[in-house]
Design an enzyme around this catalytic site. Sequence first.
Site, PDB file in Angstrom:
ATOM      1  CG  LEU A  64      -1.862  -1.241   1.253  1.00 43.69           C
ATOM      2  CD1 LEU A  64      -2.350  -1.533   2.662  1.00 43.69           C
ATOM      3  CD2 LEU A  64      -3.028  -1.002   0.297  1.00 43.69           C
ATOM      4  N   PRO A  65       0.266   2.420  -0.323  1.00 39.77           N
ATOM      5  CG  PRO A  65      -1.017   3.957  -1.517  1.00 39.77           C
ATOM      6  CD  PRO A  65      -1.115   2.656  -0.776  1.00 39.77           C
ATOM      7  CB  THR A  95       8.123   2.333   2.151  1.00 38.00           C
ATOM      8  OG1 THR A  95       8.780   1.455   1.237  1.00 38.00           O
ATOM      9  CG2 THR A  95       9.170   3.088   2.966  1.00 38.00           C
ATOM     10  CE  LYS A 170      12.065   1.390   0.549  1.00 40.36           C
ATOM     11  NZ  LYS A 170      12.676   1.104  -0.731  1.00 40.36           N
ATOM     12  CE  LYS A 245       6.097   6.313   1.376  1.00 41.12           C
ATOM     13  NZ  LYS A 245       5.610   4.950   1.185  1.00 41.12           N
TER      14      LYS A 245
HETATM   15  P1  NAD Z   1       1.047   2.613  -5.968  1.00 35.58           P
HETATM   16  O1  NAD Z   1       0.384   3.873  -5.537  1.00 35.58           O
HETATM   17  O2  NAD Z   1       1.318   2.375  -7.415  1.00 35.58           O
HETATM   18  O3  NAD Z   1       0.193   1.356  -5.441  1.00 35.58           O
HETATM   19  C1  NAD Z   1      -0.546   1.340  -4.249  1.00 35.58           C
HETATM   20  C2  NAD Z   1      -1.849   0.595  -4.502  1.00 35.58           C
HETATM   21  O4  NAD Z   1      -2.571   0.495  -3.269  1.00 35.58           O
HETATM   22  C3  NAD Z   1      -2.755   1.321  -5.498  1.00 35.58           C
HETATM   23  O5  NAD Z   1      -3.150   0.431  -6.526  1.00 35.58           O
HETATM   24  C4  NAD Z   1      -3.937   1.758  -4.643  1.00 35.58           C
HETATM   25  O6  NAD Z   1      -5.157   1.810  -5.360  1.00 35.58           O
HETATM   26  C5  NAD Z   1      -3.942   0.681  -3.574  1.00 35.58           C
HETATM   27  N1  NAD Z   1      -4.675   1.059  -2.353  1.00 35.58           N
HETATM   28  C6  NAD Z   1      -4.650   2.236  -1.690  1.00 35.58           C
HETATM   29  N2  NAD Z   1      -5.454   2.174  -0.616  1.00 35.58           N
HETATM   30  C7  NAD Z   1      -5.994   0.931  -0.611  1.00 35.58           C
HETATM   31  C8  NAD Z   1      -6.909   0.258   0.247  1.00 35.58           C
HETATM   32  N3  NAD Z   1      -7.442   0.870   1.320  1.00 35.58           N
HETATM   33  N4  NAD Z   1      -7.259  -1.019  -0.042  1.00 35.58           N
HETATM   34  C9  NAD Z   1      -6.725  -1.648  -1.127  1.00 35.58           C
HETATM   35  N5  NAD Z   1      -5.862  -1.052  -1.983  1.00 35.58           N
HETATM   36  C10 NAD Z   1      -5.505   0.213  -1.717  1.00 35.58           C
HETATM   37  O7  NAD Z   1       2.403   2.521  -5.128  1.00 35.58           O
HETATM   38  P2  NAD Z   1       3.666   1.572  -5.428  1.00 35.58           P
HETATM   39  O8  NAD Z   1       4.639   2.295  -6.294  1.00 35.58           O
HETATM   40  O9  NAD Z   1       3.171   0.220  -5.810  1.00 35.58           O
HETATM   41  O10 NAD Z   1       4.308   1.536  -3.971  1.00 35.58           O
HETATM   42  C11 NAD Z   1       3.753   0.760  -2.929  1.00 35.58           C
HETATM   43  C12 NAD Z   1       4.668   0.846  -1.729  1.00 35.58           C
HETATM   44  O11 NAD Z   1       5.961   0.343  -2.097  1.00 35.58           O
HETATM   45  C13 NAD Z   1       4.887   2.278  -1.220  1.00 35.58           C
HETATM   46  O12 NAD Z   1       4.932   2.266   0.182  1.00 35.58           O
HETATM   47  C14 NAD Z   1       6.223   2.671  -1.828  1.00 35.58           C
HETATM   48  O13 NAD Z   1       6.915   3.639  -1.034  1.00 35.58           O
HETATM   49  C15 NAD Z   1       6.951   1.345  -1.826  1.00 35.58           C
HETATM   50  N6  NAD Z   1       8.000   1.194  -2.852  1.00 35.58           N
HETATM   51  C16 NAD Z   1       7.799   1.630  -4.127  1.00 35.58           C
HETATM   52  C17 NAD Z   1       8.811   1.480  -5.064  1.00 35.58           C
HETATM   53  C18 NAD Z   1       8.639   1.941  -6.501  1.00 35.58           C
HETATM   54  O14 NAD Z   1       9.641   1.953  -7.241  1.00 35.58           O
HETATM   55  N7  NAD Z   1       7.429   2.293  -6.939  1.00 35.58           N
HETATM   56  C19 NAD Z   1      10.028   0.871  -4.689  1.00 35.58           C
HETATM   57  C20 NAD Z   1      10.181   0.399  -3.390  1.00 35.58           C
HETATM   58  C21 NAD Z   1       9.161   0.577  -2.476  1.00 35.58           C
END
Ligand code: NAD
Length: 296
Positions: A64-65, A95, A170, A245
């Site tokens: 999740l975000p 994260t 992290k 963030k």
């Molecule tokens: P993203 O925003 O693409 O995905 C998050 C998903 O969660 C979305 O599809 C959203 O609709 C869903 N969501 C939100 N609230 C929800 C709820 N209540 N119930 C169900 N689904 C819900 O983000 P991401 O890029 O996939 O990142 C996810 C996590 O991983 C974050 O914490 C980010 O910091 C971490 N991260 C991201 C990356 C990257 O390169 N994108 C790398 C390492 C870590």
Amino acid sequence: MKLAFIGLGQMGAPMARNLLKAGHAVTAFDVVAEHVAALAADGATPAHSLAEAVAGAELVLTMLPSSPHVRSVYLGADGVLAHVAQGVPLIDSSTIDPHTAREVAAAAAARGNPMADAPVSGGTGGAKAGTLTFMVGAPTALYERIKPLLGAMGRNIVHCGDSGTGQVAKICNNLLLGISMIGVAEAMTLGAKLGIDAKVLAGVINTSSGRCWSSDTYNPFPGVLADAPAARGYSGGFATDLMLKDLGLAADAARQAKQPVALGALAQQLFQMASARGLGALDFSAIIKLYEGSAA
Ligand code: NAD
């Protein structure tokens, strides 16, 4: 194994696909219906609520975000803990701040569900390729139990210690990454302004003491690396707003610990400035655009 996967964004969707490829039965849920439909097209069972997602699950994963989303998905009145069977292990790979991770894990433990924080490094490329690094905060027994499953999505599975320490690892890594990316952007744009070819400069740095991941794998200067976000207008990759963030999480954790993070605070402000200038959705290496007008 019958898995529930919640949060099918940039990272969650490819991670869930790797679990499907490994032969697991995945029930998928996201608040965005299109994300669920896309995964269902690849063989997942679509769920329309958290309750439906965790019904019958032998393990639950979330991606999740940020902290408020994790709190509400697990602790909400209609959340995971209200519906999941006792004893089912829970893994959160988002994260988030270590304090929230520990709080949610304690609430889960009180209901009889062992919970690990297992944030990842490796970006969307690593998520697709199944080569992520997992930083796991969990009691040893739980770590050993979930390690094979994480191995279907990642290459390095590191036990960092008890609950919350995965998130600590992290945010410390990303604090350093944010700072080093700004340092590389600054050095590359200065060099270009002073008349050296950017590729030549990068080559020198990458065989000298300034070398780091931001310079040799993810160089922000356009034209230096063919497969870095800088080569495709800073699209894809790890969003500036997500870096912002993470620097906020590090700053908050540092405040609570009364530990100075002087460069982290400056980096946070520079990414804030980038976000305010409309760069929030671009890859975080777009921070180099703050130096535009000089050379980049
Ligand atoms: P993203 O925003 O693409 O995905 C998050 C998903 O969660 C979305 O599809 C959203 O609709 C869903 N969501 C939100 N609230 C929800 C709820 N209540 N119930 C169900 N689904 C819900 O983000 P991401 O890029 O996939 O990142 C996810 C996590 O991983 C974050 O914490 C980010 O910091 C971490 N991260 C991201 C990356 C990257 O390169 N994108 C790398 C390492 C870590």
